[in-house]
Design a protein around this motif. Structure first.
Motif, mmCIF file in Angstrom:
data_model
loop_
_atom_site.group_PDB
_atom_site.id
_atom_site.type_symbol
_atom_site.label_atom_id
_atom_site.label_comp_id
_atom_site.label_asym_id
_atom_site.label_seq_id
_atom_site.Cartn_x
_atom_site.Cartn_y
_atom_site.Cartn_z
ATOM 1 N N GLN A 159 0.829 -1.210 0.000
ATOM 2 C CA GLN A 159 0.000 0.000 0.000
ATOM 3 C C GLN A 159 0.865 1.263 0.000
ATOM 4 O OE1 GLN A 159 -3.340 -0.149 2.667
ATOM 5 N NE2 GLN A 159 -3.226 2.052 3.007
ATOM 6 N N ALA A 195 -9.771 -2.552 -4.619
ATOM 7 C CA ALA A 195 -10.370 -2.707 -3.296
ATOM 8 C C ALA A 195 -10.271 -1.367 -2.577
ATOM 9 C CB ALA A 195 -9.646 -3.793 -2.523
ATOM 10 N N LYS A 196 -11.226 -0.502 -2.882
ATOM 11 C CA LYS A 196 -11.145 0.895 -2.457
ATOM 12 C C LYS A 196 -11.142 1.059 -0.936
ATOM 13 C CE LYS A 196 -11.261 3.475 -6.288
ATOM 14 N NZ LYS A 196 -9.906 3.699 -6.755
ATOM 15 N N ASP A 197 -11.937 0.250 -0.243
ATOM 16 C CA ASP A 197 -12.098 0.452 1.198
ATOM 17 C C ASP A 197 -10.969 -0.172 2.006
ATOM 18 O OD1 ASP A 197 -14.478 1.638 0.521
ATOM 19 O OD2 ASP A 197 -15.598 -0.245 0.695
ATOM 20 N N LEU A 198 -10.106 -0.885 1.290
ATOM 21 C CA LEU A 198 -9.056 -1.611 1.985
ATOM 22 C C LEU A 198 -7.978 -0.644 2.468
ATOM 23 C CD1 LEU A 198 -9.251 -4.616 2.245
ATOM 24 C CD2 LEU A 198 -7.478 -4.832 0.515
ATOM 25 N N ASP A 199 -7.671 -0.701 3.772
ATOM 26 C CA ASP A 199 -6.540 0.073 4.285
ATOM 27 C C ASP A 199 -5.720 -0.836 5.187
ATOM 28 O OD1 ASP A 199 -4.725 1.838 5.199
ATOM 29 O OD2 ASP A 199 -6.162 3.420 5.681
#
Ligand SMILES: *[C@@H]1O[C@H](CO)[C@@H](O)[C@H](O)[C@H]1NC(C)=O
Ligand SMILES: *[C@@H]1O[C@H](CO)[C@@H](O)[C@H](O)[C@H]1NC(C)=O
Length: 265
Positions: A159, A195-199
């Motif tokens: 990320q 996977a936009k919401d993935l942090d």
């Protein structure tokens, strides 16, 4: 008669001359081909389209070092390459397409594609063994890349790396997570970029926070219990000392008792 002979000689020497000439030309050509193409690969050249070097399916374990410096396309697919070392293609200023697909690549060293920043337009790394994404390997590249079909591990490092990559953005959708850290966050099987919401960093931060808290709590308990123990031990000692002084029979002892009582109190 001598005229005829000289005529014959002349004709034949012309033929001989031509033969010799073509022989020289041929050796020159073969020599040229041998020196301007890699030993084990096949080269072809077309006007205006530059040189293509084909090294596919040769069981190569290392990238050939004798690639011609005017190569525009290299096919190194279906070999047994395990890594791309630093500066592997540094001397190929015209290289625009590089196919490294279907190898065993697990490691791309920092600067693996150094020198190709302005020329390279397509880089195929599909169907390899890439797990960790090393942004330093891709430094300076703006090419479109095929990164699909690798066992990518999606974690906080990945990320963090994404914003530093200059590859054509759409290329990064080829990073489909095979494993993730932390696991069970719904990243597996998903293109990382979509996977936009993935942090993954927030989650790891949370877990490190919890770990910190637990450790701090542990230390705190230890300090408190030591303090309690220390205080208890001291009062015990003081009491024993007092009792000992009380048990002394003499007057001098009495006064000592009272003085030590006052000091203790
Ligand atoms: C390739 O190398 C030769 C000899 O060193 C040099 O003359 C030529 O300019 C080089 N070609 C490119 C495209 O760099
Ligand atoms: C990337 O590589 C895969 C597997 O080799 C292939 O199926 C796919 O079509 C390629 N995608 C692009 C955009 O070249």
């Amino acid at each position: 008669m001598p005229l005829l002979a000289s005529g014959w000689l002349l004709r034949h020497s012309v033929v001989m001359c031509l033969l010799l000439h073509s022989l020289v030309l041929m050796t020159f050509c073969f020599n040229h081909a041998a020196t301007s193409c890699s030993q084990r690969c096949y080269c072809s050249e077309s006007d205006g389209d530059g040189k293509t070097v084909r090294c596919s399916n040769l069981r190569l374990t290392e990238i050939p070092q004798d690639l011609p410096n005017d190569t525009r396309r290299i096919y190194l697919d279906f070999n047994l390459l395990t890594e791309v070392p630093s500066n592997a293609f540094l001397d190929l200023p015209l290289l625009s397409e590089l196919d490294l697909s279907n190898n065993e690549l697990a490691r791309l060293e920092p600067g693996a594609f150094r020198g190709l920043g302005t020329s390279l337009t397509f880089l195929d790394l599909s169907s390899n063994k890439l797990v960790n994404f090393n942004p330093e390997a891709f430094e300076g590249l703006r090419a479109r890349a095929n990164l699909t079909n690798n066992p990518w591990r999606c974690d906080c490092d990945l990320q963090m790396a994404m914003p530093r990559v200059g590859l054509e953005p759409l290329s990064l959708t080829g990073i489909v997570c095979e494993t993730s850290d932390p696991p069970k966050v719904g990243a597996v099987g998903v293109p990382f970029l979509l996977a936009k919401d993935l942090d993954l960093c927030v989650i790891t931060k949370k877990t490190t926070d919890v770990a910190m808290l637990v450790t701090m709590f542990g230390w705190f308990t230890m300090v408190i219990s030591y303090l309690v123990y220390y205080v208890r031990q001291n009062t015990e000692d003081a009491r024993r000392h007092l009792q000992y002084l009380k048990s002394l029979p003499t007057k001098q002892g009495q006064s000592e008792v009272s003085s030590s009582i006052s000091t203790v109190v």
